[in-house]
Enzyme design. Structure first.
Site, short mmCIF file in Angstrom:
data_model
loop_
_atom_site.label_atom_id
_atom_site.label_comp_id
_atom_site.label_asym_id
_atom_site.label_seq_id
_atom_site.Cartn_x
_atom_site.Cartn_y
_atom_site.Cartn_z
N TRP A 56 -6.46 7.08 5.60
CA TRP A 56 -7.48 7.11 4.74
C TRP A 56 -8.42 6.03 4.95
O TRP A 56 -9.68 6.02 4.31
CB TRP A 56 -6.85 6.88 3.33
CG TRP A 56 -5.62 5.94 3.07
CD1 TRP A 56 -5.86 4.59 2.65
CD2 TRP A 56 -4.41 6.06 3.21
NE1 TRP A 56 -4.53 4.03 2.93
CE2 TRP A 56 -3.52 4.92 3.29
CE3 TRP A 56 -3.52 7.47 3.86
CZ2 TRP A 56 -2.34 4.61 3.42
CZ3 TRP A 56 -2.28 7.12 3.75
CH2 TRP A 56 -1.33 6.04 3.63
N ARG A 57 -8.16 4.98 5.70
CA ARG A 57 -9.13 3.75 6.39
C ARG A 57 -9.71 4.36 7.39
O ARG A 57 -10.99 4.05 7.41
CB ARG A 57 -8.13 2.76 6.37
CG ARG A 57 -7.92 2.04 5.08
CD ARG A 57 -6.89 0.74 5.64
NE ARG A 57 -6.34 0.38 4.59
CZ ARG A 57 -5.27 -0.60 4.58
NH1 ARG A 57 -4.82 -1.03 5.80
NH2 ARG A 57 -4.57 -1.39 3.51
N GLU A 69 -4.07 7.37 -3.12
CA GLU A 69 -3.65 6.43 -4.08
C GLU A 69 -2.57 7.25 -5.07
O GLU A 69 -1.90 6.33 -5.45
CB GLU A 69 -4.92 6.06 -5.08
CG GLU A 69 -6.01 5.17 -4.28
CD GLU A 69 -5.36 3.85 -4.01
OE1 GLU A 69 -4.33 3.48 -4.77
OE2 GLU A 69 -5.75 3.07 -3.27
N GLN A 74 4.31 4.56 -6.38
CA GLN A 74 5.99 4.70 -6.35
C GLN A 74 6.55 4.85 -5.01
O GLN A 74 7.64 5.35 -4.69
CB GLN A 74 6.43 5.60 -7.33
CG GLN A 74 6.00 5.30 -8.67
CD GLN A 74 6.68 3.98 -9.28
OE1 GLN A 74 7.73 3.62 -9.09
NE2 GLN A 74 5.72 3.32 -10.36
N THR A 75 5.61 5.02 -4.05
CA THR A 75 5.99 5.30 -2.54
C THR A 75 5.78 4.37 -1.48
O THR A 75 4.36 4.14 -1.48
CB THR A 75 5.52 6.83 -2.22
OG1 THR A 75 6.02 7.83 -3.28
CG2 THR A 75 6.08 7.39 -0.96
N GLY A 113 9.02 12.90 -4.42
CA GLY A 113 9.05 12.49 -5.74
C GLY A 113 8.22 12.23 -6.66
O GLY A 113 7.09 12.59 -6.29
N TYR A 150 -4.85 0.91 -12.66
CA TYR A 150 -5.07 0.33 -11.19
C TYR A 150 -5.76 1.60 -10.09
O TYR A 150 -6.63 1.24 -9.30
CB TYR A 150 -3.54 0.32 -10.82
CG TYR A 150 -3.36 0.32 -9.11
CD1 TYR A 150 -3.47 -0.80 -8.44
CD2 TYR A 150 -3.04 1.76 -8.57
CE1 TYR A 150 -3.62 -0.75 -7.16
CE2 TYR A 150 -2.95 1.74 -7.10
CZ TYR A 150 -3.06 0.62 -6.50
OH TYR A 150 -3.22 0.74 -5.08
N ASP A 168 -2.01 -4.44 -7.95
CA ASP A 168 -0.64 -3.91 -7.84
C ASP A 168 0.32 -5.08 -7.71
O ASP A 168 0.05 -6.09 -7.87
CB ASP A 168 -0.99 -2.71 -6.54
CG ASP A 168 -1.05 -3.56 -5.26
OD1 ASP A 168 -1.16 -4.77 -5.10
OD2 ASP A 168 -0.81 -2.98 -4.29
N CYS A 224 2.37 -11.92 2.65
CA CYS A 224 2.81 -12.82 1.34
C CYS A 224 3.78 -11.48 0.83
O CYS A 224 3.75 -11.01 -0.34
CB CYS A 224 1.68 -12.69 0.41
SG CYS A 224 1.96 -13.69 -0.97
N CYS A 231 4.12 -17.45 5.43
CA CYS A 231 3.24 -18.51 4.78
C CYS A 231 2.59 -19.17 6.05
O CYS A 231 1.33 -19.40 5.98
CB CYS A 231 3.69 -19.68 3.95
SG CYS A 231 4.72 -18.96 2.70
N CYS A 240 -3.32 -21.94 -1.79
CA CYS A 240 -2.10 -21.61 -2.43
C CYS A 240 -1.29 -22.85 -3.09
O CYS A 240 -0.82 -23.49 -1.97
CB CYS A 240 -1.35 -20.59 -1.49
SG CYS A 240 0.15 -20.13 -1.99
#
Length: 378
Positions: A56-57, A69, A74-75, A113, A150, A168, A224, A231, A240
């Protein structure tokens, strides 16, 4: 969204407690906001060089952004990738999807699902095709089926260039660590709401709001990370605070949630080349129209005296579910019920089983008739 580790005020070093006590003023004017432009440039250069090549990019479009999206709710990305490619071959655009029937849409979603996403995506496609004018802003997308804050922000920023932050679990993790924010949030949704003002300040004036949002999410997914954050490789470590305190891995903090246990007993009944299944009613909130092995209480009051052939555990939200499957004899009494259906074994691929039950049915059939499954029972 990810949950952080639980710590208490007593476990924090004195220096961290001092920083925590002054955190509120820092959230309003953190150092990174004062260096916003430099932060944006650094982040977006890193993203340009290091982002994953996702379909999708690499071939962006409004429709592909919307589908991705929905699938990524949840996946995990790696799980969604093969489904995304298959989906695009079957439903290449809003118009094709809008014209499809619900059964075929849910069947194409099988294995991912949370099937409400598929039904919402179908409803969204129909609403989008009918809309005039078409939605563009986050507020306009928010009015469509299945679209929350979101998702509306992601679509509006990535596809329409709106200057609005996407938050997110990855972004929550980045922001709490950058701010050294030790607030014990009730859940990720509360954290996202609280951190929205900071996220929106960070994106203000970005040359490409969509890339900025994708860069933040990519940074959280690949650098991250929840456990063992990388880091030393982080392009924005200089902004940070928790990198200085050494407490990045402790953040974010979420209040502990109680896990409840539930046991579901099910039956396996084969007869004349058919398997007994249970079909969820059309108003079922999670599994409407899907098939699963039938619950014992619907089939036979004496099912627990039958052999136990499979026991599986799985987690859904804060629930640990153990499902036990008992094999009844082929001549066992089966009552007439609108929820019970006999399905020919050679027709199982043509119906939509819930993901776990598709796997379990395959395992059991393989254990009983391995010669029919040269590649195993999966």
């Amino acid at each position: 969204m990810d949950a952080g580790k639980d710590i208490t005020e007593k476990t924090r070093p004195a220096l961290t407690r001092k920083i925590y006590q002054s955190r509120l003023s820092g959230v309003t004017h953190p150092d990174v906001i004062r260096s916003r432009r430099a932060f944006q440039n650094t982040l977006e250069r890193w993203y340009e060089q290091n982002h994953r090549k996702l379909p999708w990019r690499t071939e962006p479009s409004l429709y592909r952004t919307v589908v991705s999206e929905f699938m990524l709710q949840q996946t995990q990305v790696n799980t969604a990738l093969p489904y995304f490619e298959d989906w695009m071959r079957t439903f290449p655009d809003f118009e094709t999807l809008a014209a499809a029937d619900e059964e075929s849409v849910v069947k194409a979603w099988e294995g991912l699902g949370y099937y409400r996403r598929a039904r919402n995506l179908l409803a969204l496609a129909r609403a989008y095709v009918a809309a005039d004018p078409k939605p563009e802003t986050a507020a306009e997308w928010l009015a469509l089926p299945g679209v929350g804050p979101y998702t509306s922000a992601a679509i509006a920023s990535i596809s329409h260039g709106e200057e609005i932050a996407v938050i997110d679990g990855n972004v929550v993790r980045i922001l709490t660590r950058m701010l050294d924010d030790h607030t014990a949030y009730k859940d990720a949704s509360q954290a996202a709401r609280q951190l929205t003002p900071v996220a929106n300040e960070l994106i203000a004036g970005a040359a490409n709001p969509g890339d900025h949002n994708q860069a933040m999410m990519e940074l959280g997914a690949t650098v991250c990370t929840r456990g063992n954050p990388l880091c030393p490789l982080c392009p924005v470590q200089g902004y940070c605070r928790s990198h200085v305190t050494g407490e990045a891995e402790l953040l974010p903090i979420f209040a502990k949630k109680t896990t409840t246990y539930r046991q579901i007993n099910r039956c396996w009944v084969e007869r004349d080349g058919k398997l007994l299944l249970q079909k969820a009613p059309s108003d079922s909130p999670r599994l409407a129209g899907l098939y699963e092995l039938p619950e014992g209480r619907l089939v036979n009051s004496d099912y627990e005296s039958a052999p136990l052939i499979l026991s599986k555990k799985r987690g859904i939200a804060n629930e640990l579910i153990e499902e036990r499957i008992y094999a009844l004899s082929s001549d066992a009494h089966v009552p007439n019920s609108p929820h019970l259906h006999w399905v020919a074994l050679n027709q199982l691929d043509g119906i939509t089983l819930s993901g776990p039950h598709r796997r379990w049915v395959g395992e059991i059939l393989f254990s009983r008739q391995p010669e029919l499954f040269p590649h195993g029972g999966r």
